[in-house]
Scaffold this motif. Sequence first.
Motif, PDB file in Angstrom:
ATOM      1  N   THR A  11       0.818  -1.228   0.000  1.00 37.31           N
ATOM      2  CA  THR A  11       0.000   0.000   0.000  1.00 37.31           C
ATOM      3  C   THR A  11       0.846   1.270   0.000  1.00 37.31           C
ATOM      4  O   THR A  11       0.335   2.347  -0.311  1.00 37.31           O
ATOM      5  CB  THR A  11      -0.954   0.029   1.218  1.00 37.31           C
ATOM      6  OG1 THR A  11      -0.183   0.107   2.425  1.00 37.31           O
ATOM      7  CG2 THR A  11      -1.830  -1.210   1.246  1.00 37.31           C
ATOM      8  N   THR A  12       2.135   1.133   0.347  1.00 33.75           N
ATOM      9  CA  THR A  12       2.987   2.334   0.407  1.00 33.75           C
ATOM     10  C   THR A  12       4.308   2.182  -0.334  1.00 33.75           C
ATOM     11  O   THR A  12       4.939   3.186  -0.673  1.00 33.75           O
ATOM     12  CB  THR A  12       3.307   2.704   1.871  1.00 33.75           C
ATOM     13  OG1 THR A  12       4.014   1.618   2.482  1.00 33.75           O
ATOM     14  CG2 THR A  12       2.038   3.003   2.649  1.00 33.75           C
ATOM     15  N   GLU A  13       4.757   0.967  -0.569  1.00 35.56           N
ATOM     16  CA  GLU A  13       6.056   0.736  -1.211  1.00 35.56           C
ATOM     17  C   GLU A  13       5.848   0.302  -2.661  1.00 35.56           C
ATOM     18  O   GLU A  13       4.858  -0.344  -2.993  1.00 35.56           O
ATOM     19  CB  GLU A  13       6.846  -0.329  -0.451  1.00 35.56           C
ATOM     20  CG  GLU A  13       7.166   0.064   0.981  1.00 35.56           C
ATOM     21  CD  GLU A  13       7.912  -1.035   1.728  1.00 35.56           C
ATOM     22  OE1 GLU A  13       8.898  -1.550   1.178  1.00 35.56           O
ATOM     23  OE2 GLU A  13       7.497  -1.381   2.847  1.00 35.56           O
ATOM     24  N   PRO A  14       6.793   0.624  -3.542  1.00 39.48           N
ATOM     25  CA  PRO A  14       6.615   0.291  -4.964  1.00 39.48           C
ATOM     26  C   PRO A  14       6.766  -1.201  -5.236  1.00 39.48           C
ATOM     27  O   PRO A  14       7.467  -1.915  -4.520  1.00 39.48           O
ATOM     28  CB  PRO A  14       7.726   1.093  -5.653  1.00 39.48           C
ATOM     29  CG  PRO A  14       8.767   1.290  -4.600  1.00 39.48           C
ATOM     30  CD  PRO A  14       8.026   1.398  -3.294  1.00 39.48           C
ATOM     31  N   LEU A  15       6.100  -1.644  -6.315  1.00 41.97           N
ATOM     32  CA  LEU A  15       6.249  -3.019  -6.786  1.00 41.97           C
ATOM     33  C   LEU A  15       7.554  -3.181  -7.556  1.00 41.97           C
ATOM     34  O   LEU A  15       8.071  -4.293  -7.699  1.00 41.97           O
ATOM     35  CB  LEU A  15       5.082  -3.378  -7.717  1.00 41.97           C
ATOM     36  CG  LEU A  15       3.678  -3.357  -7.117  1.00 41.97           C
ATOM     37  CD1 LEU A  15       2.628  -3.471  -8.212  1.00 41.97           C
ATOM     38  CD2 LEU A  15       3.519  -4.485  -6.109  1.00 41.97           C
ATOM     39  N   GLY A  16       8.056  -2.091  -8.086  1.00 42.92           N
ATOM     40  CA  GLY A  16       9.260  -2.080  -8.895  1.00 42.92           C
ATOM     41  C   GLY A  16       9.359  -0.747  -9.605  1.00 42.92           C
ATOM     42  O   GLY A  16       8.606   0.189  -9.290  1.00 42.92           O
ATOM     43  N   ASN A  17      10.260  -0.669 -10.552  1.00 40.50           N
ATOM     44  CA  ASN A  17      10.454   0.572 -11.302  1.00 40.50           C
ATOM     45  C   ASN A  17      10.084   0.368 -12.771  1.00 40.50           C
ATOM     46  O   ASN A  17      10.245  -0.725 -13.325  1.00 40.50           O
ATOM     47  CB  ASN A  17      11.905   1.045 -11.210  1.00 40.50           C
ATOM     48  CG  ASN A  17      12.286   1.427  -9.791  1.00 40.50           C
ATOM     49  OD1 ASN A  17      11.458   1.950  -9.042  1.00 40.50           O
ATOM     50  ND2 ASN A  17      13.523   1.165  -9.425  1.00 40.50           N
ATOM     51  N   ASP A  18       9.594   1.438 -13.412  1.00 41.26           N
ATOM     52  CA  ASP A  18       9.248   1.343 -14.828  1.00 41.26           C
ATOM     53  C   ASP A  18      10.484   1.543 -15.694  1.00 41.26           C
ATOM     54  O   ASP A  18      11.618   1.654 -15.186  1.00 41.26           O
ATOM     55  CB  ASP A  18       8.131   2.317 -15.174  1.00 41.26           C
ATOM     56  CG  ASP A  18       8.529   3.778 -15.005  1.00 41.26           C
ATOM     57  OD1 ASP A  18       9.743   4.075 -14.859  1.00 41.26           O
ATOM     58  OD2 ASP A  18       7.622   4.631 -15.009  1.00 41.26           O
ATOM     59  N   GLN A  19      10.262   1.626 -17.009  1.00 42.31           N
ATOM     60  CA  GLN A  19      11.380   1.735 -17.949  1.00 42.31           C
ATOM     61  C   GLN A  19      12.233   2.977 -17.693  1.00 42.31           C
ATOM     62  O   GLN A  19      13.438   2.977 -17.955  1.00 42.31           O
ATOM     63  CB  GLN A  19      10.852   1.786 -19.395  1.00 42.31           C
ATOM     64  CG  GLN A  19      10.098   0.538 -19.817  1.00 42.31           C
ATOM     65  CD  GLN A  19       8.593   0.703 -19.666  1.00 42.31           C
ATOM     66  OE1 GLN A  19       8.132   1.367 -18.740  1.00 42.31           O
ATOM     67  NE2 GLN A  19       7.830   0.093 -20.561  1.00 42.31           N
ATOM     68  N   ALA A  20      11.615   4.004 -17.146  1.00 48.69           N
ATOM     69  CA  ALA A  20      12.339   5.252 -16.884  1.00 48.69           C
ATOM     70  C   ALA A  20      12.938   5.294 -15.488  1.00 48.69           C
ATOM     71  O   ALA A  20      13.492   6.321 -15.068  1.00 48.69           O
ATOM     72  CB  ALA A  20      11.396   6.442 -17.078  1.00 48.69           C
ATOM     73  N   GLY A  21      12.817   4.179 -14.755  1.00 53.71           N
ATOM     74  CA  GLY A  21      13.361   4.139 -13.402  1.00 53.71           C
ATOM     75  C   GLY A  21      12.443   4.734 -12.358  1.00 53.71           C
ATOM     76  O   GLY A  21      12.815   4.888 -11.185  1.00 53.71           O
ATOM     77  N   LYS A  22      11.214   5.057 -12.755  1.00 44.63           N
ATOM     78  CA  LYS A  22      10.252   5.643 -11.833  1.00 44.63           C
ATOM     79  C   LYS A  22       9.530   4.534 -11.066  1.00 44.63           C
ATOM     80  O   LYS A  22       9.117   3.533 -11.669  1.00 44.63           O
ATOM     81  CB  LYS A  22       9.245   6.474 -12.628  1.00 44.63           C
ATOM     82  CG  LYS A  22       8.216   7.191 -11.775  1.00 44.63           C
ATOM     83  CD  LYS A  22       7.244   7.977 -12.663  1.00 44.63           C
ATOM     84  CE  LYS A  22       6.148   8.630 -11.831  1.00 44.63           C
ATOM     85  NZ  LYS A  22       5.163   9.347 -12.677  1.00 44.63           N
ATOM     86  N   PRO A  23       9.355   4.680  -9.749  1.00 42.41           N
ATOM     87  CA  PRO A  23       8.665   3.629  -8.986  1.00 42.41           C
ATOM     88  C   PRO A  23       7.207   3.473  -9.410  1.00 42.41           C
ATOM     89  O   PRO A  23       6.534   4.458  -9.734  1.00 42.41           O
ATOM     90  CB  PRO A  23       8.772   4.106  -7.538  1.00 42.41           C
ATOM     91  CG  PRO A  23       9.050   5.563  -7.614  1.00 42.41           C
ATOM     92  CD  PRO A  23       9.806   5.789  -8.888  1.00 42.41           C
TER      93      PRO A  23
END
Length: 889
Positions: free
Chosen positions: A567-579
């Motif tokens: 609910t508060t932490e990212p699942l991972g980062n996208d192609q641009a490194g964004k959470p």
Amino acid sequence: MAISAANSFGTRDKLNVGAQSFDIHRLEYLEKKLSSENMARLPFSLRILLENLLRNEDGRFVRPDDIKALAAWKPGCAEKEIAFMPARVLLQDFTGVPAIVDFAAMREAVKKMGGNPKRINPLFPAELVIDHSVQVDAFGTVDAFGLNAQMEFQRNVERYAFLRWGQTAFQNFKVVPPETGICHQVNLEYLARVVCAVPSGTRFEAYPDSLVGTDSHTTMVNALGVFGWGVGGIEAEAAMLGQPSSMLVPAVVGFKLHGKLPEGATATDLVLTVTEMLRKKGVVGKFVEFYGRGLSTLSVPDRATIANMAPEYGATMGFFPVDKETLAYLQFTARPHEQIALVEAYCKEQGLFRTDETADPAFSDTLSLDLGTVEPTIAGPKRPQDRVALHAAKNSFTKVVEGSPAKHAQVRNNGDSFDLSSGAVVIAAITSCTNTSNPSLMLGAGLLAKKAVQRGLQVKPWVKTSLAPGSKVVTDYLLKAGLTEYLDKLKFNLVGYGCTTCIGNSGPLPEAIGAAIKENNMVAVAVLSGNRNFEGRIHPLVRANYLASPPLVVAYALAGRMDVDLTTEPLGNDQAGKPVYLHEIWPTPQEVEATVRQAVTREQYKKQYAAVYDGDEHWKGMAVPAGDLYQWDAKSTYIKLPPYFKNMSKISAPLADIHAARVLAILGDSITTDHISPAGSIGADSPAGKYLIANGVKAHEFNSYGARRGNHEVMMRGTFANIRLKNHLAPGTEGGWTAYQPGGEQMSIYDASVKYREAGMPLIILAGKEYGSGSSRDWAAKGPKLLGVRAVIAESYERIHRSNLVGMGILPLEFKAGANRETLGLTGKETFEITGVAALAPRIDIHVAAMSDDGSTKQFTVAARVDTPEEVAYYQNGGILTYVLRQMI
């Protein structure tokens, strides 16, 4: 059969539906005849039971007084024994194969005793769905389904040929072949009639659909207003032979639902909330009936998710009355128009149709839930009722691993290199009829996968992923919605149509990952959309198991760990490194609803169920034995003639007390039928593994205990063989160990039972609360019986297992309130005298004397949990099957 019922109350009448006329038993006529003031407020479930008594009144099992008593039912009334006769029986293959083995054995016994073996035949429709045998060996590739199906047939061809023989040898017996679906989902989507229309000569009779099933989650069909529940295979076999289920009219707990599920909450979150609430309430042995305006906001698939988990919240049923949603679902799943018209006309005529204006029935007790308060939820790590709000999951898991060494291992697998430690999610499985029968949940998982792929997220390389739907319709609508490709990209490829991970068929973990977990004693995690997460069930190397909705299963596969707050932490980062956060890719209710409307069609159900009994080329190409009697193969390690009817006399022996009994095991609270008779993998160094090796079976060909249930030699050796079982008689051990008395020599439970049998010593089990919870597993009673167990003394029992014990001639005894092994000072090293059994009657007190080696004696009283006169007769005959067999000869 039923049309010739005694009709003492003059309730038989006609019902015209279109051009067809049906014989029915009108509840309205009974109400007038008895001038009953209570009947109008009977719970819907009891009204159906009342009709069952009217239709089956025969003066023997059902008498006029039984009908009067049930018609006069009100909350708090005295218990009354009645006989319930189901309209049909549902089986799955793990429990169905031993049932048909028993039928074949009964035919042999009847022949030897000079009778006609063809009399052993199901009297009602018995429908078996093969769903428990497919295992997740291959995963994460487009070939996974084909490879797993091929291996399933290679392992189980003998069992499947036996079932094909049963189809030809027995009347009223049908088999749905493997790789078709899960029995409860097939039941919901196709087999369930809701109202039966049965020909009798030139006439038809109409009555409510009802059933018993050899799987505890038979209750899933309660969502359609179908009356029934799970029983052990023993009781189901007796029902197939025309023996009614003897039962006490239960208390009925009303569960009022109001409001509407909020955005972000799913039917899975709802059922886990309901399960927690009802476990706290205490509904074991009771009917739960849902009512209130909130029902109208729940689709039948949502209701099915709730009804499915009745065993987890402890109830006999989780019942939903028929209403407009039921009719809409029948229409949607391509039931014949004539059948839908009959359901509507019959239920409305009989007062069995619910609307929002229906007055609340009178219940034994009630509780309520505002659906708007339901929040995203998981349950675990080892019980379905242990609900954890998603926002609290990280902290909850941290407590699970508290005190464990924080070991890490560098692992290389399939070209990837990664760090593995406790908390790693190594299994993420979209599995089980509980959730895969629900298009909203399945399409929700697909939509989440699509958004995750579009943001560049990937499943962590240590996660074993799988998609195992309960029907082929699921893959049809995922494909039509354009979501299959996204699930495949996240390696949630189709692995089979069956129970898979939910019943322990998760298959092996990659070797390097399994070795790292074992060598470092890691607390590895499984997240699954199932209904069971008992320890040792999902995978032997996975110690923490969490139930979750299909979308959350995908989310945890992306995160790869349980010690993450989704609910508060990212699942991972996208192609641009964004959470990327879960709330960003979670599909809205509007998206899910639009996708359901676009992708799920009536034609999909019609197409997939048109050939439901046909099977694939593997099934059609098998060599099938012929004849009314099965030709037993002495070399078979799958199908063996069981010993239950060996040397059976035509008359039962008198009841007798139990003398000089020894304790085989002392067990704690919440011992499940998985602990008693595991369904999963067989260890090479276990008694069952040694037996198989001695009979020429290589370790990689062992298959599972569940698949070997047609062989009593394997199953008795596998009794109490769960790797997580803790026997307090052998402290410091885990698994199937005990201490042989006198002397205390440690050995396997099976080996000890052999020594006790050779010494002529009967055996007992001492246990805590909720003994036998979990699956409706007849081998959890058959196995102990073959080991020589004569009685169990526990603090309390789960309903189905208590019945199974009686059904196998094992005496269930219950400590008096406040008493248990500890308060009585029992060590398990004593010799036990159990007296009063010779004069057994329902629920009488039984005297127990426990004599220590030093000559001291502890004496106490227990209650005999043989609850009805009919159960006394079963016990006296050594079990229900020998009782029924003697009635037929």
